[in-house]
Design an enzyme around this catalytic site. Structure first.
Site, PDB file in Angstrom:
ATOM      1  N   HIS A 234       0.814  -1.214   0.000  1.00 33.43           N
ATOM      2  CA  HIS A 234       0.000   0.000   0.000  1.00 33.43           C
ATOM      3  C   HIS A 234       0.853   1.273   0.000  1.00 33.43           C
ATOM      4  O   HIS A 234       0.322   2.369  -0.164  1.00 33.43           O
ATOM      5  CB  HIS A 234      -0.973   0.016   1.189  1.00 33.43           C
ATOM      6  CG  HIS A 234      -0.327   0.205   2.526  1.00 33.43           C
ATOM      7  ND1 HIS A 234      -0.005  -0.839   3.361  1.00 33.43           N
ATOM      8  CD2 HIS A 234       0.048   1.327   3.183  1.00 33.43           C
ATOM      9  CE1 HIS A 234       0.532  -0.377   4.473  1.00 33.43           C
ATOM     10  NE2 HIS A 234       0.576   0.948   4.385  1.00 33.43           N
ATOM     11  N   ASP A 262      -0.414  -7.378   0.617  1.00 31.34           N
ATOM     12  CA  ASP A 262       0.155  -6.081   1.002  1.00 31.34           C
ATOM     13  C   ASP A 262       1.671  -6.207   1.040  1.00 31.34           C
ATOM     14  O   ASP A 262       2.296  -6.181   2.094  1.00 31.34           O
ATOM     15  CB  ASP A 262      -0.390  -5.619   2.360  1.00 31.34           C
ATOM     16  CG  ASP A 262      -0.087  -4.138   2.610  1.00 31.34           C
ATOM     17  OD1 ASP A 262       0.446  -3.475   1.693  1.00 31.34           O
ATOM     18  OD2 ASP A 262      -0.381  -3.654   3.717  1.00 31.34           O
ATOM     19  N   SER A 344       4.490   1.628   8.310  1.00 31.58           N
ATOM     20  CA  SER A 344       4.159   0.659   7.268  1.00 31.58           C
ATOM     21  C   SER A 344       5.400   0.181   6.520  1.00 31.58           C
ATOM     22  O   SER A 344       6.270   0.973   6.153  1.00 31.58           O
ATOM     23  CB  SER A 344       3.187   1.280   6.262  1.00 31.58           C
ATOM     24  OG  SER A 344       1.871   1.217   6.727  1.00 31.58           O
TER      25      SER A 344
END
Length: 390
Positions: A234, A262, A344
């Site tokens: 992402h 992801d 992330s």
């Protein structure tokens, strides 16, 4: 003073290894787990403090647990084969300090216990639970799961597929309809989770952090692979440009998948290079990566990210589908580790074994929360990559 960055830590690690006369090597085997160490690696300075802070352990308990978890990870593939069709899943039990193997019959129990694991009896095999979870995944691809459904996973300790829903929505008609559409209600347990829905942890630009995508998003480096590094999908799409902490061109996304998965991998150039290092951010010493053996449920795990740096917790579940607002992501690992926007893509590691890259979660590192990661071995296999190891 500028805080330590990925490239600075990498230089430091290389210089330290050179001084000690230790050569860095790169794994050359096919993508997948590198050989596990014969014994658990010694705790790096500061790691005991991190585990004591986040898991309530003493230095001695932390060292003992990491050794027990390394043994459990090495035993798991062998004992899964031994159990055969009776295998119902497994997990690390810190109270016993060993792997627990669930069996639908006890024919192989003595052999498994002799190898060093405990056993328990369950009604369903892991294979049957995986089929039930796959049915939910398939249903979600046809008709997206309702917003009240946070995710679903195989839980070996409950011997069930656990569907997590928002508080107060256990009996919602939309939730019931979603479960019926998959035809798996007999194997499903519905639980109410946190009030906050899981979300991804990318962030806007903040100075002094590892890498930026297309000039307006910040994420964290996962693990070095030959030719680049892996991170979250992402964070950027295939072809997106990447700059490093210092603003210099770093490379581009060579592959990316989100939602559904992801994960991503970034091919680097322009003078950047790879080292098998996970940043400790001054909380612990930078950790060297020796392989990627998967930690069982119940194992301790630590995360490094560019916003909240180094935090630890435990693996709470494998193969979970998380229902983000952008779409469902499959095969994630659930943990009790906290994270915040900007983390992330960052590294999850158990001892010296790479586990995965940060995907998303809920909460923060002040009040707590949960975080999911995409297993690193899946990324290596998907793109034919080789983990850089020490």
């Amino acid at each position: 003073m500028r805080r330590t960055t990925g490239i600075q830590a990498a230089l430091s690690a290389l210089l330290t290894l050179s001084t000690l006369g230790l050569g860095l090597t790169t794994a050359t085997a096919a993508p997948g787990p590198a050989p596990a160490p014969a014994v658990a690696s010694p705790l790096s300075p500061g790691l005991a403090d991190a585990l004591q802070r986040d898991l309530g352990l003493t230095a001695g308990q932390a060292e003992a647990r990491l050794g027990q978890e390394a043994t459990a990870a090495r035993l798991l593939p062998q004992l899964r084969t031994t159990a055969g069709a009776a295998y119902g899943g497994s997990w690390f039990d810190p109270s016993q300090g060993k792997l627990v193997v669930a069996l639908t019959d006890q024919a192989k129990a003595a052999e498994i216990r002799a190898a060093g694991a405990a056993t328990t009896t369950v009604a369903r095999t892991e294979q049957s639970l995986d089929r039930a979870k796959t049915a939910l995944d398939t249903a979600a691809r046809t008709t997206p799961a309702p917003a009240a459904v946070a995710g679903w996973r195989v839980d070996p300790q409950r011997n069930s597929v656990v569907v997590t829903v928002a508080p107060g929505s256990r009996r919602d008609a939309a939730v019931a309809a979603f479960l019926r559409s998959a035809g798996t209600t007999a194997a499903v347990t519905v639980e109410e989770g946190a009030a906050q829905a899981p979300r991804t942890f990318s962030a806007g630009v903040v100075g002094g952090d590892p890498y930026y995508i297309n000039g307006n998003t910040r994420c964290s480096i996962g693990f070095a692979v030959q030719g680049g590094f892996v991170s979250a999908g992402h964070c950027g799409g295939t072809g997106s440009s990447v700059v490093g902490w210092d603003g210099s061109a770093m490379g581009t996304f060579a592959g990316s998948s989100f939602p559904g998965n992801d994960y991503s991998w970034i091919r680097i150039a322009n003078g950047w290079w790879t080292v098998p290092v996970v940043l400790g951010w001054g909380t612990v010493s930078d950790a060297l990566v020796h392989g990627s053996w998967q930690a069982p449920v119940g194992s301790s795990v630590c995360r490094s990210g560019s916003t909240t740096h180094w935090h630890c917790g435990v693996v709470q579940g494998l193969n979970e589908t998380v229902n983000y607002s952008q779409g469902a992501v499959q095969q994630l690992t659930r943990t009790s580790v906290c994270a915040e926007p900007g983390d992330s893509g960052g590294s999850f590691i158990t001892g010296d074994q790479a586990q995965g890259v940060t995907s998303g979660g809920w909460g923060n590192c002040s009040s707590g929360g949960q975080t999911w990661f995409q297993p690193v071995n899946e990324i290596l296999s998907r793109y034919g990559l080789t983990l850089v190891t020490a």
